[in-house]
Design a protein around this motif. Structure first.
Motif, PDB file in Angstrom:
ATOM      1  N   GLY A 192       0.786  -1.227   0.000  1.00  0.00           N
ATOM      2  CA  GLY A 192       0.000   0.000   0.000  1.00  0.00           C
ATOM      3  C   GLY A 192       0.814   1.271   0.000  1.00  0.00           C
ATOM      4  O   GLY A 192       0.252   2.365   0.047  1.00  0.00           O
ATOM      5  N   SER A 193       2.144   1.162  -0.066  1.00  0.00           N
ATOM      6  CA  SER A 193       3.005   2.332  -0.135  1.00  0.00           C
ATOM      7  C   SER A 193       4.171   2.000  -1.056  1.00  0.00           C
ATOM      8  O   SER A 193       4.483   0.821  -1.276  1.00  0.00           O
ATOM      9  N   PRO A 194       4.841   2.999  -1.610  1.00  0.00           N
ATOM     10  CA  PRO A 194       5.987   2.710  -2.462  1.00  0.00           C
ATOM     11  C   PRO A 194       7.060   1.901  -1.731  1.00  0.00           C
ATOM     12  O   PRO A 194       7.695   1.019  -2.324  1.00  0.00           O
ATOM     13  N   PRO A 199      10.309  -1.511  -5.914  1.00  0.00           N
ATOM     14  CA  PRO A 199      10.534  -0.745  -7.145  1.00  0.00           C
ATOM     15  C   PRO A 199       9.811  -1.279  -8.377  1.00  0.00           C
ATOM     16  O   PRO A 199       9.403  -0.502  -9.236  1.00  0.00           O
ATOM     17  N   ASP A 200       9.648  -2.579  -8.491  1.00  0.00           N
ATOM     18  CA  ASP A 200       8.999  -3.126  -9.688  1.00  0.00           C
ATOM     19  C   ASP A 200       7.534  -2.707  -9.757  1.00  0.00           C
ATOM     20  O   ASP A 200       7.045  -2.249 -10.805  1.00  0.00           O
ATOM     21  N   LEU A 201       6.800  -2.882  -8.650  1.00  0.00           N
ATOM     22  CA  LEU A 201       5.387  -2.478  -8.632  1.00  0.00           C
ATOM     23  C   LEU A 201       5.244  -0.973  -8.775  1.00  0.00           C
ATOM     24  O   LEU A 201       4.325  -0.483  -9.440  1.00  0.00           O
ATOM     25  N   VAL A 202       6.128  -0.216  -8.147  1.00  0.00           N
ATOM     26  CA  VAL A 202       6.082   1.241  -8.266  1.00  0.00           C
ATOM     27  C   VAL A 202       6.251   1.656  -9.724  1.00  0.00           C
ATOM     28  O   VAL A 202       5.518   2.509 -10.239  1.00  0.00           O
ATOM     29  N   ALA A 203       7.208   1.034 -10.418  1.00  0.00           N
ATOM     30  CA  ALA A 203       7.421   1.359 -11.823  1.00  0.00           C
ATOM     31  C   ALA A 203       6.187   1.044 -12.661  1.00  0.00           C
ATOM     32  O   ALA A 203       5.813   1.819 -13.557  1.00  0.00           O
ATOM     33  N   GLN A 204       5.523  -0.088 -12.379  1.00  0.00           N
ATOM     34  CA  GLN A 204       4.304  -0.439 -13.108  1.00  0.00           C
ATOM     35  C   GLN A 204       3.197   0.577 -12.844  1.00  0.00           C
ATOM     36  O   GLN A 204       2.485   0.991 -13.767  1.00  0.00           O
ATOM     37  N   ALA A 205       3.041   0.972 -11.583  1.00  0.00           N
ATOM     38  CA  ALA A 205       1.996   1.936 -11.229  1.00  0.00           C
ATOM     39  C   ALA A 205       2.258   3.280 -11.883  1.00  0.00           C
ATOM     40  O   ALA A 205       1.335   3.935 -12.408  1.00  0.00           O
ATOM     41  N   GLU A 206       3.511   3.715 -11.895  1.00  0.00           N
ATOM     42  CA  GLU A 206       3.844   5.000 -12.504  1.00  0.00           C
ATOM     43  C   GLU A 206       3.653   4.961 -14.020  1.00  0.00           C
ATOM     44  O   GLU A 206       3.177   5.943 -14.610  1.00  0.00           O
ATOM     45  N   ALA A 207       3.973   3.837 -14.632  1.00  0.00           N
ATOM     46  CA  ALA A 207       3.765   3.723 -16.080  1.00  0.00           C
ATOM     47  C   ALA A 207       2.278   3.772 -16.422  1.00  0.00           C
ATOM     48  O   ALA A 207       1.873   4.408 -17.408  1.00  0.00           O
ATOM     49  N   ARG A 208       1.475   3.123 -15.630  1.00  0.00           N
ATOM     50  CA  ARG A 208       0.032   3.108 -15.860  1.00  0.00           C
ATOM     51  C   ARG A 208      -0.569   4.506 -15.717  1.00  0.00           C
ATOM     52  O   ARG A 208      -1.537   4.862 -16.400  1.00  0.00           O
ATOM     53  N   ALA A 209      -0.008   5.302 -14.819  1.00  0.00           N
ATOM     54  CA  ALA A 209      -0.566   6.635 -14.540  1.00  0.00           C
ATOM     55  C   ALA A 209       0.162   7.748 -15.290  1.00  0.00           C
ATOM     56  O   ALA A 209      -0.111   8.921 -15.033  1.00  0.00           O
ATOM     57  N   LYS A 210       1.044   7.404 -16.217  1.00  0.00           N
ATOM     58  CA  LYS A 210       1.906   8.412 -16.835  1.00  0.00           C
ATOM     59  C   LYS A 210       1.124   9.556 -17.476  1.00  0.00           C
ATOM     60  O   LYS A 210       1.406  10.734 -17.240  1.00  0.00           O
TER      61      LYS A 210
END
Length: 228
Positions: A192-194, A199-210
């Motif tokens: 539930g937090s970065p 890092p892998d999930l964070v990168a996926q979340a950031e890509a989805r929200a770009k």
């Protein structure tokens, strides 16, 4: 008889429903409280999930508030230069005991000039944008700085709401509300937090929200220019 506590939560198209629902459930559980869901008109507005919610009070008809609260969501971007909304927030804040937000709602408060010099929370993806608006970003779930109380992303709205109730009515009153809604979180994953997600999930979340984040940054920069 003491006057009722009046809570006002901004409602706008494309808001994140849970940003509003969490605090609304907590505030509405305070005995005798008045809860106002605020927008320019009383026409239904569609949230980010596509289903409609109905405001209860317009900006023009809103009574003086003890707490004014701004949730976040995709529609927050459009509010950053919406003069009617920003002017209303300035007026409501001037007489309120607490000016507050959940998630990216703090960026709207910042665009209204209401967070200059204040420590504030925001969704983790957008927290750094607060600095452009004169606020001090803080990586905490709930942040209180004088008469400003801001919550982090989405689900932090319940923690935030309980914090506000504790400030207004005392810790015991907030604990009763917490017990009543059985708020005893035990998430199935520590994601539930970065920091917990990694890092892998964070990168996926950031890509989805770009795309959405690019729009949000652009709106924040424009609001910062207006404030300057």
């Amino acid at each position: 008889m003491a006057a009722p506590l009046r809570f006002g939560i901004l409602m706008f198209p494309d808001l994140m429903q849970l940003d509003l629902a969490g605090p609304a459930e907590v505030f509405g559980a305070v005995p005798g409280a008045e809860l106002h869901l605020l927008w320019k008109t009383r026409e239904p507005v569609a949230n980010s999930a596509g289903w409609r919610m109905v405001p209860t009070t317009t900006f023009a008809d809103c009574p003086p508030l003890d707490v004014v609260c701004v949730p976040g969501g995709r529609g927050q971007v459009g509010l950053m230069d919406d003069d009617a909304t920003l002017d209303f927030l300035r007026r409501a804040s001037a007489g309120a005991r607490f000016t507050t937000s959940v998630c990216t709602g703090s960026l709207v408060l910042g665009a209204a000039g209401l967070l200059r010099g204040y420590r504030a929370a925001c969704h983790w993806m957008s927290r750094d944008q607060l600095a452009l608006l004169g606020a001090i970003p803080v990586a905490e779930r709930v942040v209180r700085d004088r008469d400003r109380i801001t919550g982090g992303g989405v689900t932090a709205g319940i923690d935030f709401g309980l914090t506000v109730v504790a400030e207004l009515c005392g810790p015991e009153a907030a604990k009763l509300v917490q017990l009543g809604i059985e708020y005893d979180p035990a998430p199935p994953f520590a994601a539930g937090s970065p920091e917990g997600a990694g890092p892998d999930l964070v990168a996926q979340a950031e890509a989805r929200a770009k795309g959405r984040q690019e729009q949000r940054w652009a709106a924040t920069r424009k609001a910062a220019e207006r404030l300057a």
